[in-house]
Each structure stands twice: as C-alpha cells, then as structure tokens.
Design an enzyme around this catalytic site. Structure first.
Site, short mmCIF file in Angstrom:
data_model
loop_
_atom_site.label_atom_id
_atom_site.label_comp_id
_atom_site.label_asym_id
_atom_site.label_seq_id
_atom_site.Cartn_x
_atom_site.Cartn_y
_atom_site.Cartn_z
N ALA A 8 -15.40 13.88 -7.44
CA ALA A 8 -15.30 13.29 -8.77
C ALA A 8 -14.69 11.88 -8.70
CB ALA A 8 -14.45 14.18 -9.67
N ILE A 11 -15.28 6.68 -4.64
CA ILE A 11 -16.12 6.51 -3.45
C ILE A 11 -17.34 7.44 -3.55
CG2 ILE A 11 -16.29 6.87 -0.94
CD1 ILE A 11 -13.44 5.90 -0.69
N ASN A 126 -7.16 8.96 3.13
CA ASN A 126 -6.03 8.40 3.90
C ASN A 126 -4.79 9.29 3.87
OD1 ASN A 126 -6.95 6.02 5.09
ND2 ASN A 126 -7.08 5.07 3.07
N ASP A 154 -13.73 -1.00 8.33
CA ASP A 154 -13.00 -2.09 9.01
C ASP A 154 -13.94 -2.81 9.97
OD1 ASP A 154 -10.42 -1.11 7.89
OD2 ASP A 154 -10.91 0.61 9.13
N HIS A 182 -6.55 3.39 10.97
CA HIS A 182 -7.10 2.77 9.76
C HIS A 182 -5.91 2.42 8.86
CE1 HIS A 182 -9.40 1.85 6.22
NE2 HIS A 182 -8.71 2.74 5.55
#
Ligand code: NAI
Length: 329
Positions: A8, A11, A126, A154, A182
């Site tokens: 939802a 991204i 993350n 990246d 990251h």
C-alpha cells in the site's frame, strides 16, 4: 507467484504496474501478484487492488491482497520485501533496528515455512542490508544465496551522475560499483567503470580527467542522493526505487549482459575483497542461470580500501545489534 510487501506504500505504487505489464519477468510470463501490508492499510490496499484490476493487464492472472503472512508467503517464486518500519521523528537508530528485526524475523520464518525453497528474496525496506541478513538467518531451509538487498538504486544514481557529467546517456556507462551498506557510508566506485564515447569504450577516470570530482563531489552526491530527494520532494525516492527494483529482479531472472556487472547486497564469504565473512554487503556481481557470482580480482587502491572498510565496519555494528535483538526477540 510474486509477493510485494509494503504494497500500500509509495514504492509499490510505482512498482506493481511494471511487474504486471511484463517488464520484469518477460512479456510471455503470466503472473499472480500477492500484496501484503499491515491491517490498518487494508482499505488503501483494496484501492491498489482495484487499480491493478482496472489496468486490465493480459499477463496478470490474479491479484491477492492480504494482511496475513501465511497467505502472502505461500508457494512464492519471488518475494520483494519493501515494507518496513519507517524512522519516525526522535526515533533512535537502535529502536528502528529492533522494530525491523522483529518484522524480518517473522517474514523470514514465513518464507522458511510457506515459500518454495527456490524462492528469490529481494529486500528493499531499510535498513535493507541488515533486514536481508535477518530474513536469511530466519529462513535456514532457503539457500542464503537466494537473498539479496537493493543497492541498484545507488548503482543507477552513480551511472546517471557520470552520464550527466559527460553528456551521454546512462546506458553508455557500465560497471560502476556500490560497495557496502545502502546508507551514507556506501562507497560508489568508478575505478573499473567504462563509458562509451564516440563509439569507443574508455575508462571513466580517463574520460573525465577530473580525479578530484570523482573522489569528492561524485562520491558524496551519490551517498547523499536519497536525502536530497527527501528534502526536495518531502517524500523518499519511489519512482527511481521502483525502477531499480525492476532492474535488479530482471537481472536475477534473465542474467546480466555479457561483459557487464551490477551491484547487489549479498552474503559475503570472507574470501572476496577483504570483506568479513557473513556480512550482507553490496558487491559487484554477474548473474547467470538465476545464480550470482562475485566479480573476482578487481584491483583495489588505497582510497577504495579505506572507504570499503568503513562501510563494512558500520555493517558489522548493525549486524551485531540485530543479532542481539534476534536472539532475544
Ligand atoms: P511507504 O511508507 O510509502 O510504504 C511502506 C509500506 O510498508 C506501508 O504501506 C506500510 O504499512 C508497510 N508496512 C510496514 N510494516 C509492514 C509489515 N510488517 N508488513 C508489510 N507491510 C508493512 O514507504 P516507501 O517509500 O514505499 O518505502 C518503503 C521502504 O523502502 C522504506 O523502508 C524505505 O526506506 C525503503 N527504501 C529503500 C531503498 C533502497 O534502495 N534499498 C530506496 C528507497 C526506499
């Protein structure tokens, strides 16, 4: 069967259409999409489901929206784990890590229990590297090589910066490397990168003739790019993250082009580039038959060594904290 978690979120909103229209698994591969989010988001997820149906995509055989792990992780071929606990204002790094260890421990266990043993798991949420490591450790029956985390955004950012500087397009630039985490300690390395100029391939250092930019502003721009997008957009990167996920998963599925390598967070073996064993670290890899291999033997100069060790140190600390939570959770 392809799962997207955090379905939802923003991204996923950019990602789901590309998966559904065949841009990732090919134009002749029918798919079933499974969408997982948390219970309070089920209303929003229902809207995403309706929109996917309304796209009338010929390859999309079914869409399943759920808040239940036992439904979401069943018989998966691919799991794209985007959802995670976001950092709220005033939240300590450790608290964030703890909340995410809980999520990825549970999702790792669900992969172990319900998914195919051949499942490919891509972690985006993350802290992506450490979440990926947590999920892998919690899914002992699935080969650890099946787990990777996204550093392709990246990687793409690094390619784009070089292309912009030289006035070429990003596909004229290849073999950049993102080493490590990251996070802002990542090291974007173009010592082995090539650029096509007037039909000829040349090294990026040779083409640019601007070592101080490459060792300075270039590195910090790529490291800080996520923060710059948040500052400008008041939201984190979503369109570019979704594009990078498509690139990453497509390469796992179909392999990397001959003579090219890409960056992916994968488990280290202790024998490659002086990175400690059992760290989920971003490396240059080539992929064939859905299996990745380290690109071996690239010479590493002192400048790179220092930056690669710094990001390894951060990841080791993250791993240690995560493992503390993992054993006590
Ligand atoms: P978002 O906040 O728009 O969406 C996240 C979604 O995940 C929300 O719908 C939330 O309800 C859901 N979620 C939270 N916990 C969940 C759980 N346990 N199970 C299933 N779903 C859950 O965030 P956005 O912008 O879509 O970003 C998602 C994540 O991707 C963030 O952690 C972000 O930091 C990370 N990210 C990683 C990048 C990378 O290169 N590795 C690049 C950009 C973002």
């Amino acid at each position: 069967m392809v799962l997207v978690t955090g379905a939802a979120g923003q991204i996923a909103y950019s990602l789901l259409y590309s998966i559904g229209n065949g841009s990732v698994f090919g134009k002749d591969q029918p798919i079933i999409l499974v969408l997982l989010d948390i219970t309070p988001m089920m209303g929003v997820l229902d809207g995403v489901l309706m929109e996917l149906q309304d796209c009338a995509l010929p390859l999309l055989k079914d869409v399943i929206a759920t808040d239940k792990e036992e439904v979401a992780f069943k018989d998966l071929d691919v799991a794209i784990l985007v959802g995670s606990m976001p950092r709220r204002e005033g939240m300590e790094r450790k608290d964030l890590l703890k909340a995410n260890v809980k999520i990825f421990k549970s999702q790792g266990a669900a992969l172990d229990k319900y998914a195919k043993k051949s499942v490919k798991v891509i972690v985006v949420g993350n802290p992506a590297n450490t979440n990926c490591l947590t999920a892998s450790k919690s899914a002992p029956s699935i080969p650890k090589e099946n787990f990777s985390c996204l550093t392709r955004l990246d990687h793409n950012r690094a390619k784009a910066q070089i292309a912009l500087k030289l006035g070429v397009t990003a596909n004229d630039v290849k073999n950049v490397i993102i080493w490590g985490n990251h996070s802002s300690t990542q090291y974007p390395d173009v010592n082995h990168a090539k650029v096509k100029l007037q039909g000829k391939e040349v090294g990026v250092y040779e083409a640019l003739k601007d070592d101080s930019w490459l060792k300075g502003e270039f590195v910090t721009t790529v490291q800080q790019r996520g923060a710059a997008v948040i500052k400008a957009r008041k939201l984190s990167s979503a369109m570019s993250a979704a594009k990078a996920i498509c690139d990453h998963v497509r390469d796992i599925w179909f392999g990397t082009p001959e003579g090219e390598f890409v960056s992916m967070g994968v488990i280290s073996d202790g024998n490659s580039y002086g990175v400690p064993d059992d760290l989920l670290y971003s490396f240059p890899v080539v992929i064939k038959n859905k299996t990745w291999k380290f690109v071996e033997g690239l010479p590493i100069n002192d400048f790179s060594r220092e930056k690669m060790d710094l990001t390894a140190k951060e990841l080791t600390e993250e791993k240690e904290s995560a493992f503390e939570f993992l054993s006590s959770a």
